[in-house]
Design a protein around this motif. Structure first.
Motif, PDB file in Angstrom:
ATOM      1  N   LEU A   1       0.847  -1.185   0.000  1.00 22.73           N
ATOM      2  CA  LEU A   1       0.000   0.000   0.000  1.00 22.73           C
ATOM      3  C   LEU A   1       0.885   1.238   0.000  1.00 22.73           C
ATOM      4  O   LEU A   1       1.760   1.383   0.844  1.00 22.73           O
ATOM      5  CB  LEU A   1      -0.911   0.009   1.220  1.00 22.73           C
ATOM      6  N   LEU A   2       0.658   2.103  -0.940  1.00 26.87           N
ATOM      7  CA  LEU A   2       1.426   3.330  -1.048  1.00 26.87           C
ATOM      8  C   LEU A   2       0.576   4.509  -0.605  1.00 26.87           C
ATOM      9  O   LEU A   2      -0.618   4.563  -0.909  1.00 26.87           O
ATOM     10  CB  LEU A   2       1.889   3.536  -2.492  1.00 26.87           C
ATOM     11  N   PRO A   3       1.161   5.460   0.098  1.00 24.99           N
ATOM     12  CA  PRO A   3       0.379   6.631   0.490  1.00 24.99           C
ATOM     13  C   PRO A   3      -0.008   7.460  -0.732  1.00 24.99           C
ATOM     14  O   PRO A   3       0.750   7.553  -1.699  1.00 24.99           O
ATOM     15  CB  PRO A   3       1.319   7.403   1.410  1.00 24.99           C
ATOM     16  N   VAL A   4      -1.184   8.043  -0.675  1.00 25.52           N
ATOM     17  CA  VAL A   4      -1.685   8.854  -1.779  1.00 25.52           C
ATOM     18  C   VAL A   4      -1.527  10.324  -1.412  1.00 25.52           C
ATOM     19  O   VAL A   4      -1.925  10.747  -0.332  1.00 25.52           O
ATOM     20  CB  VAL A   4      -3.164   8.543  -2.060  1.00 25.52           C
ATOM     21  N   ASP A   5      -0.942  11.102  -2.304  1.00 31.87           N
ATOM     22  CA  ASP A   5      -0.811  12.541  -2.114  1.00 31.87           C
ATOM     23  C   ASP A   5      -2.022  13.199  -2.759  1.00 31.87           C
ATOM     24  O   ASP A   5      -2.084  13.353  -3.985  1.00 31.87           O
ATOM     25  CB  ASP A   5       0.489  13.041  -2.749  1.00 31.87           C
ATOM     26  N   LEU A   6      -3.007  13.578  -1.938  1.00 31.56           N
ATOM     27  CA  LEU A   6      -4.244  14.130  -2.487  1.00 31.56           C
ATOM     28  C   LEU A   6      -4.027  15.462  -3.183  1.00 31.56           C
ATOM     29  O   LEU A   6      -4.753  15.794  -4.109  1.00 31.56           O
ATOM     30  CB  LEU A   6      -5.288  14.274  -1.380  1.00 31.56           C
ATOM     31  N   GLU A   7      -3.042  16.233  -2.746  1.00 27.98           N
ATOM     32  CA  GLU A   7      -2.770  17.510  -3.405  1.00 27.98           C
ATOM     33  C   GLU A   7      -2.387  17.285  -4.871  1.00 27.98           C
ATOM     34  O   GLU A   7      -2.728  18.076  -5.739  1.00 27.98           O
ATOM     35  CB  GLU A   7      -1.642  18.256  -2.684  1.00 27.98           C
ATOM     36  N   ALA A   8      -1.696  16.203  -5.147  1.00 27.91           N
ATOM     37  CA  ALA A   8      -1.280  15.915  -6.516  1.00 27.91           C
ATOM     38  C   ALA A   8      -2.371  15.197  -7.309  1.00 27.91           C
ATOM     39  O   ALA A   8      -2.426  15.310  -8.541  1.00 27.91           O
ATOM     40  CB  ALA A   8      -0.017  15.058  -6.503  1.00 27.91           C
ATOM     41  N   GLU A   9      -3.248  14.463  -6.640  1.00 25.16           N
ATOM     42  CA  GLU A   9      -4.247  13.652  -7.326  1.00 25.16           C
ATOM     43  C   GLU A   9      -5.555  14.383  -7.627  1.00 25.16           C
ATOM     44  O   GLU A   9      -6.194  14.099  -8.622  1.00 25.16           O
ATOM     45  CB  GLU A   9      -4.563  12.401  -6.496  1.00 25.16           C
ATOM     46  N   LEU A  10      -5.953  15.307  -6.762  1.00 24.33           N
ATOM     47  CA  LEU A  10      -7.243  15.978  -6.952  1.00 24.33           C
ATOM     48  C   LEU A  10      -7.122  17.121  -7.950  1.00 24.33           C
ATOM     49  O   LEU A  10      -6.173  17.891  -7.931  1.00 24.33           O
ATOM     50  CB  LEU A  10      -7.761  16.499  -5.615  1.00 24.33           C
ATOM     51  N   ILE A  11      -8.115  17.232  -8.795  1.00 29.04           N
ATOM     52  CA  ILE A  11      -8.133  18.251  -9.842  1.00 29.04           C
ATOM     53  C   ILE A  11      -8.413  19.615  -9.213  1.00 29.04           C
ATOM     54  O   ILE A  11      -9.358  19.755  -8.426  1.00 29.04           O
ATOM     55  CB  ILE A  11      -9.217  17.916 -10.882  1.00 29.04           C
ATOM     56  N   PRO A  12      -7.584  20.622  -9.519  1.00 32.14           N
ATOM     57  CA  PRO A  12      -7.836  21.966  -8.981  1.00 32.14           C
ATOM     58  C   PRO A  12      -9.221  22.470  -9.398  1.00 32.14           C
ATOM     59  O   PRO A  12      -9.645  22.288 -10.539  1.00 32.14           O
ATOM     60  CB  PRO A  12      -6.740  22.820  -9.621  1.00 32.14           C
ATOM     61  N   GLY A  13      -9.940  23.054  -8.435  1.00 30.46           N
ATOM     62  CA  GLY A  13     -11.271  23.576  -8.700  1.00 30.46           C
ATOM     63  C   GLY A  13     -12.387  22.553  -8.554  1.00 30.46           C
ATOM     64  O   GLY A  13     -13.556  22.897  -8.709  1.00 30.46           O
ATOM     65  N   SER A  14     -12.058  21.307  -8.244  1.00 23.41           N
ATOM     66  CA  SER A  14     -13.091  20.275  -8.115  1.00 23.41           C
ATOM     67  C   SER A  14     -13.707  20.308  -6.712  1.00 23.41           C
ATOM     68  O   SER A  14     -13.135  20.831  -5.760  1.00 23.41           O
ATOM     69  CB  SER A  14     -12.510  18.889  -8.395  1.00 23.41           C
ATOM     70  N   PHE A  15     -14.879  19.727  -6.600  1.00 30.40           N
ATOM     71  CA  PHE A  15     -15.571  19.651  -5.311  1.00 30.40           C
ATOM     72  C   PHE A  15     -14.763  18.820  -4.328  1.00 30.40           C
ATOM     73  O   PHE A  15     -14.669  19.155  -3.138  1.00 30.40           O
ATOM     74  CB  PHE A  15     -16.971  19.056  -5.500  1.00 30.40           C
ATOM     75  N   ALA A  16     -14.163  17.745  -4.782  1.00 31.64           N
ATOM     76  CA  ALA A  16     -13.367  16.874  -3.906  1.00 31.64           C
ATOM     77  C   ALA A  16     -12.183  17.627  -3.306  1.00 31.64           C
ATOM     78  O   ALA A  16     -11.853  17.450  -2.134  1.00 31.64           O
ATOM     79  CB  ALA A  16     -12.882  15.664  -4.681  1.00 31.64           C
ATOM     80  N   ARG A  17     -11.556  18.466  -4.092  1.00 36.58           N
ATOM     81  CA  ARG A  17     -10.420  19.254  -3.581  1.00 36.58           C
ATOM     82  C   ARG A  17     -10.892  20.266  -2.538  1.00 36.58           C
ATOM     83  O   ARG A  17     -10.228  20.491  -1.533  1.00 36.58           O
ATOM     84  CB  ARG A  17      -9.710  19.957  -4.721  1.00 36.58           C
ATOM     85  N   ALA A  18     -12.064  20.876  -2.768  1.00 31.76           N
ATOM     86  CA  ALA A  18     -12.618  21.816  -1.796  1.00 31.76           C
ATOM     87  C   ALA A  18     -12.930  21.119  -0.477  1.00 31.76           C
ATOM     88  O   ALA A  18     -12.621  21.638   0.600  1.00 31.76           O
ATOM     89  CB  ALA A  18     -13.865  22.476  -2.365  1.00 31.76           C
ATOM     90  N   VAL A  19     -13.530  19.947  -0.544  1.00 36.10           N
ATOM     91  CA  VAL A  19     -13.835  19.177   0.667  1.00 36.10           C
ATOM     92  C   VAL A  19     -12.541  18.806   1.393  1.00 36.10           C
ATOM     93  O   VAL A  19     -12.461  18.892   2.619  1.00 36.10           O
ATOM     94  CB  VAL A  19     -14.665  17.919   0.335  1.00 36.10           C
ATOM     95  N   HIS A  20     -11.526  18.415   0.659  1.00 34.34           N
ATOM     96  CA  HIS A  20     -10.230  18.072   1.246  1.00 34.34           C
ATOM     97  C   HIS A  20      -9.667  19.253   2.033  1.00 34.34           C
ATOM     98  O   HIS A  20      -9.189  19.090   3.158  1.00 34.34           O
ATOM     99  CB  HIS A  20      -9.262  17.638   0.140  1.00 34.34           C
ATOM    100  N   HIS A  21      -9.738  20.450   1.483  1.00 32.39           N
ATOM    101  CA  HIS A  21      -9.210  21.630   2.169  1.00 32.39           C
ATOM    102  C   HIS A  21     -10.060  21.997   3.386  1.00 32.39           C
ATOM    103  O   HIS A  21      -9.522  22.414   4.411  1.00 32.39           O
ATOM    104  CB  HIS A  21      -9.116  22.813   1.211  1.00 32.39           C
ATOM    105  N   VAL A  22     -11.377  21.837   3.304  1.00 30.12           N
ATOM    106  CA  VAL A  22     -12.248  22.140   4.438  1.00 30.12           C
ATOM    107  C   VAL A  22     -11.971  21.181   5.591  1.00 30.12           C
ATOM    108  O   VAL A  22     -11.859  21.595   6.748  1.00 30.12           O
ATOM    109  CB  VAL A  22     -13.734  22.089   4.021  1.00 30.12           C
TER     110      VAL A  22
END
Length: 55
Positions: A5-26
């Motif tokens: 299992l490799l750690p996932v870097d969400l900053e690199a994986e999530l598309i800028p401006g997407s809802f998922a990225r906004a939820v991640h930051h909140v």
């Protein structure tokens, strides 16, 4: 035969401006210390789950 299992870097994986990225930051901005204190294991004082994962 054993999975790795490799750690996932969400900053690199999530598309800028997407809802998922906004939820991640909140979720990163929330103060989860009260939830963390409530979910402590009394025997070893370790968190059962990371509070951010529960959200």
């Amino acid at each position: 035969m054993s999975p790795r299992l490799l750690p996932v870097d969400l900053e690199a994986e999530l598309i800028p401006g997407s809802f998922a990225r906004a939820v991640h930051h909140v979720v990163d901005a929330l103060d989860l210390s009260a939830i963390d204190a409530h979910l402590r294991n009394d025997a070893v004082n370790a968190a059962a789950h990371a509070p951010a994962l529960l959200l």
